[in-house]
Structure formats: C-alpha cells, structure tokens
Design a protein around this motif. Structure first.
Motif, PDB file in Angstrom:
ATOM      1  N   GLU A   1       0.830  -1.199   0.000  1.00 28.53           N
ATOM      2  CA  GLU A   1       0.000   0.000   0.000  1.00 28.53           C
ATOM      3  C   GLU A   1       0.869   1.255   0.000  1.00 28.53           C
ATOM      4  OE1 GLU A   1      -3.747   2.048   2.422  1.00 28.53           O
ATOM      5  OE2 GLU A   1      -3.167  -0.031   2.827  1.00 28.53           O
ATOM      6  N   ASP A   2       1.969   1.213   0.751  1.00 28.15           N
ATOM      7  CA  ASP A   2       2.902   2.349   0.752  1.00 28.15           C
ATOM      8  C   ASP A   2       3.520   2.538  -0.633  1.00 28.15           C
ATOM      9  OD1 ASP A   2       2.403   2.676   3.441  1.00 28.15           O
ATOM     10  OD2 ASP A   2       4.205   1.591   4.084  1.00 28.15           O
ATOM     11  N   VAL A   3       3.839   1.439  -1.295  1.00 28.58           N
ATOM     12  CA  VAL A   3       4.408   1.518  -2.641  1.00 28.58           C
ATOM     13  C   VAL A   3       3.405   2.137  -3.604  1.00 28.58           C
ATOM     14  CG1 VAL A   3       5.296   0.186  -4.596  1.00 28.58           C
ATOM     15  CG2 VAL A   3       5.951  -0.437  -2.268  1.00 28.58           C
ATOM     16  N   LEU A   4       2.135   1.717  -3.506  1.00 29.95           N
ATOM     17  CA  LEU A   4       1.102   2.268  -4.385  1.00 29.95           C
ATOM     18  C   LEU A   4       0.881   3.753  -4.107  1.00 29.95           C
ATOM     19  CD1 LEU A   4      -1.498  -0.639  -4.438  1.00 29.95           C
ATOM     20  CD2 LEU A   4      -0.080   0.142  -6.327  1.00 29.95           C
ATOM     21  N   ASP A   5       0.885   4.148  -2.839  1.00 32.21           N
ATOM     22  CA  ASP A   5       0.769   5.573  -2.509  1.00 32.21           C
ATOM     23  C   ASP A   5       1.908   6.362  -3.147  1.00 32.21           C
ATOM     24  OD1 ASP A   5      -1.564   5.423  -1.028  1.00 32.21           O
ATOM     25  OD2 ASP A   5      -0.527   5.127   0.881  1.00 32.21           O
ATOM     26  N   HIS A   6       3.084   5.794  -3.090  1.00 33.57           N
ATOM     27  CA  HIS A   6       4.255   6.443  -3.681  1.00 33.57           C
ATOM     28  C   HIS A   6       4.084   6.596  -5.199  1.00 33.57           C
ATOM     29  CE1 HIS A   6       8.453   7.651  -3.998  1.00 33.57           C
ATOM     30  NE2 HIS A   6       8.681   6.679  -4.854  1.00 33.57           N
ATOM     31  N   LEU A   7       3.640   5.543  -5.851  1.00 36.09           N
ATOM     32  CA  LEU A   7       3.428   5.601  -7.303  1.00 36.09           C
ATOM     33  C   LEU A   7       2.313   6.571  -7.669  1.00 36.09           C
ATOM     34  CD1 LEU A   7       3.756   1.815  -8.244  1.00 36.09           C
ATOM     35  CD2 LEU A   7       5.261   3.664  -8.990  1.00 36.09           C
ATOM     36  N   LEU A   8       1.248   6.593  -6.865  1.00 39.28           N
ATOM     37  CA  LEU A   8       0.144   7.502  -7.138  1.00 39.28           C
ATOM     38  C   LEU A   8       0.575   8.956  -7.011  1.00 39.28           C
ATOM     39  CD1 LEU A   8      -2.774   5.596  -5.392  1.00 39.28           C
ATOM     40  CD2 LEU A   8      -2.690   6.235  -7.807  1.00 39.28           C
ATOM     41  N   ASP A   9       1.361   9.252  -6.004  1.00 36.21           N
ATOM     42  CA  ASP A   9       1.867  10.615  -5.839  1.00 36.21           C
ATOM     43  C   ASP A   9       2.745  11.016  -7.018  1.00 36.21           C
ATOM     44  OD1 ASP A   9       0.569  10.978  -3.441  1.00 36.21           O
ATOM     45  OD2 ASP A   9       2.297  10.466  -2.204  1.00 36.21           O
ATOM     46  N   LEU A  10       3.603  10.095  -7.442  1.00 32.64           N
ATOM     47  CA  LEU A  10       4.475  10.390  -8.582  1.00 32.64           C
ATOM     48  C   LEU A  10       3.672  10.519  -9.870  1.00 32.64           C
ATOM     49  CD1 LEU A  10       7.459   7.944  -7.874  1.00 32.64           C
ATOM     50  CD2 LEU A  10       7.480  10.444  -7.665  1.00 32.64           C
ATOM     51  N   SER A  11       2.679   9.646 -10.051  1.00 30.98           N
ATOM     52  CA  SER A  11       1.884   9.698 -11.288  1.00 30.98           C
ATOM     53  C   SER A  11       1.074  10.967 -11.360  1.00 30.98           C
ATOM     54  CB  SER A  11       0.968   8.472 -11.375  1.00 30.98           C
ATOM     55  OG  SER A  11      -0.009   8.482 -10.351  1.00 30.98           O
ATOM     56  N   LYS A  12       0.597  11.466 -10.215  1.00 30.23           N
ATOM     57  CA  LYS A  12      -0.141  12.724 -10.209  1.00 30.23           C
ATOM     58  C   LYS A  12       0.734  13.855 -10.727  1.00 30.23           C
ATOM     59  CE  LYS A  12      -2.502  16.027  -7.243  1.00 30.23           C
ATOM     60  NZ  LYS A  12      -2.779  16.481  -5.882  1.00 30.23           N
TER      61      LYS A  12
END
Length: 336
Positions: free
Chosen positions: A319-330
């Motif tokens: 979940e932390d990894v996905l949050d990280h990717l979502l922040d970067l993708s935004k």
C-alpha cells in the motif's frame, strides 16, 4: 560474485528507485505500463496464496476420500511436495473423481470475494487508480469488482488530502479471461486480463503442469489454435518496445509461476533493457537470496528486481508503494 544488495540498501530501495524519471513512471504517463498482478495483492482479503491454494485443494481431496481414496498418510506426505506438483495431482484426482458442481463450489469459496471487502482493503482501489493495463495470473475476482464498478467508486485524488474524483468511464468491457478474446486490441489502460483463467469459469483456470504446458506451447506435439492466440498475445507485450512490464504481488513462493511465464515467452534480455521489473516483497536480512534472484532474472530474462522490505508491515507495505506511485503519477500527469 558481487552482491547487488545488502541489508541497508533493501530497506528503502524501492522508494529511492521509483522516481519520475524511472521507466515505470514514463510508461504510466504514456498509457504503456502493463502491471502483472500476483496473489500477494489478494492475500489481505483472505484469498489464498499460491501455496495455500495447493494445501486447501489437498484438504478437499482428503475430505472427499470416499470418492478420491485419499488417506491421511498420503495427504501428509504430499504436503512436502512443491506447489505445482500438489496442484497437478489434486487437479487430476478432482476432475476424475469429483462432481463438477463440487469443484465449482470449491473454487467459488476460495477465490470469490465481495466489493465491500475489496474496497475496505484499499489495495486494489489504489492499484486501479494508476490507470495501467492489468494482467493477472490470479483466478480471483477482486480486481474485476473494481474494474467493472469503477464509475461508482469515488476515489481520493491524493493520498494526503480528502479530495475525491471518479475514474473516467470509457464505456467498454473491462474484464477478459477467455482465450479467444485475447488480442492486442484489449491492451488498454483500465482493462483487466486473466492470463491463467478466472473463477468465473473454472474450465479456463490454468492449474496443473499439463495446463501450463498446453497454454505456453511447451509441448511441440500440440497444434492448438488457442495456444497460438496466447503466444501472439504475450509476444505483443514482451516484444513491443513501447510497453514496460511491472510484476507486483509476487512473493518468493510465486516465482515458480513466473518461470512458466518467462520460459514460455522467450525473450532476449539484452534487446529490451529497463522494460521489465519485479517488485519483490522480502525481508531485508534475505539480501543474499535477493541478490542471487536479482542476478538470475536480470541475466536470463531481462527482469530487474525491485526489493520491497516487508519486515515491518508484511504485504501491507505494498500500500505504501502504491501511494508512492500515485503521488508520482499525479505529478507526471500534471506535467503532461
């Protein structure tokens, strides 16, 4: 041999490595990221891992011993075998001796979940918000529930605020699991493709050695049209240079599943550098094993291992990894 990782390097490796300049983020921005989803994404929902599936199947065979002749000693002995062998034996016995409705009932109880549980788990919601192309070796319906009802799901636009929006609806079919539907035309963001079949139709599920051999064309004596369709479909993903492939939710026990995927689709590791990645949940003190695996997959299949330290949170670190990717993708989409 020079070890690629040590204990300290693994601890924050994935967060330090995944930046806006990484090929994964660039592919995501261009609609060319293919995410392979493994059982590690579903275990938090109570769905079985690869190994747990084998052991549950074995217990079911034993429970129906009046039809299967399985005794306690044999059951316990089989538990020591590797996962694929257990599944192959169980699948053969079950399909020969158990009623079809019994098998369907087992698969439904093991691999079907509900939308409420999936949303509460949050992992699949966040994964789907990445707006990638989703292929999965899982049989379960967890990602399907998000994909097919996505237009009804309000999602946070940022992991650190309370703003919400809805994933846009392109009005097309989202979930595929029948081999005759596989083509490059369904390789679109938001689509979910079950490459080893789905619990929706247990006959599509790739379980035994024989199933894998037939699906990946490892038996040259077979001339099956579905084998050719699948081969062309997978070749499109692994040989088209625009695609970046990310394997997520695969632990050490699922590596044997990936062996078929890699070996069934021969690829020159030097031809497509920096286009195949594996997020591997692991413990930081397993750095020797991870270094060996990393070297093996890089040199044989062109797959770069991204260790993900699960020492503190287990699979919850995803979940932390996905949050990280979502922040970067935004950030990437804002810059696009």
């Amino acid at each position: 041999m020079n070890l690629e990782f040590d204990r300290q390097k693994i601890e924050d490796y994935i967060f330090n490595t995944l930046t806006n300049s990484h090929p994964i983020l660039k592919a995501l921005k261009n609609g060319k990221l293919v995410i392979f989803v493994g059982a590690g994404m579903s275990v938090h929902l109570g769905l079985p891992s690869w190994r747990e599936f084998a052991l549950r199947y074995l217990e079911e065979i034993y429970k129906n011993s009046e039809f299967t002749s399985m005794n306690f000693k044999t059951k316990e002995s089989l538990k020591t075998e590797d996962t694929k062998k257990i599944l192959s034996i169980c699948d053969y016995i079950a399909k020969k001796n158990l009623l079809k409705k019994t098998l369907i009932g087992c698969y439904d109880s093991w691999f079907k979940t509900n939308k409420k549980k999936v949303l509460e788990g949050r992992l699949y919601e966040k994964l789907y918000r990445l707006n990638a192309i989703y292929l999965t070796t899982n049989y379960d319906n967890a990602l399907d529930l998000i994909a097919e009802d996505y237009k009804d799901i309000a999602v946070s636009t940022d992991s650190n605020d309370n703003k919400e929006s809805k994933i846009p609806d392109n009005g097309e079919k989202k979930v595929y699991y029948k081999i005759n539907e596989f083509s490059k035309d369904i390789l679109k963001p938001q689509n979910v493709i079950h490459v080893h079949g789905s619990v929706r139709d247990f006959q599509t599920m790739i379980v035994s050695y024989g199933d894998y051999i037939n699906r990946y064309g490892l038996n040259n004596k077979l001339n099956d049209e579905s084998k050719e369709i699948y081969s062309e479909f997978m070749s499109e993903i692994f040989t088209e240079k625009d695609y970046v492939v990310l394997f997520m939710g695969y632990g050490l026990e699922e590596i044997e599943i990936l062996q078929f995927l890699f070996e069934g689709n021969v690829m020159n590791p030097d031809s497509y550098p920096n286009s195949r990645f594996l997020i591997l949940p692991c413990y930081s003190d397993d750095y020797l094993k991870i270094s060996y695996l990393s070297d093996y997959y890089k040199h044989n299949f062109g797959v770069s291992v991204l260790p993900c330290n699960m020492s503190e949170k287990g699979y919850g670190v995803l979940e932390d990894v996905l949050d990280h990717l979502l922040d970067l993708s935004k950030t990437s989409y804002e810059e696009k």
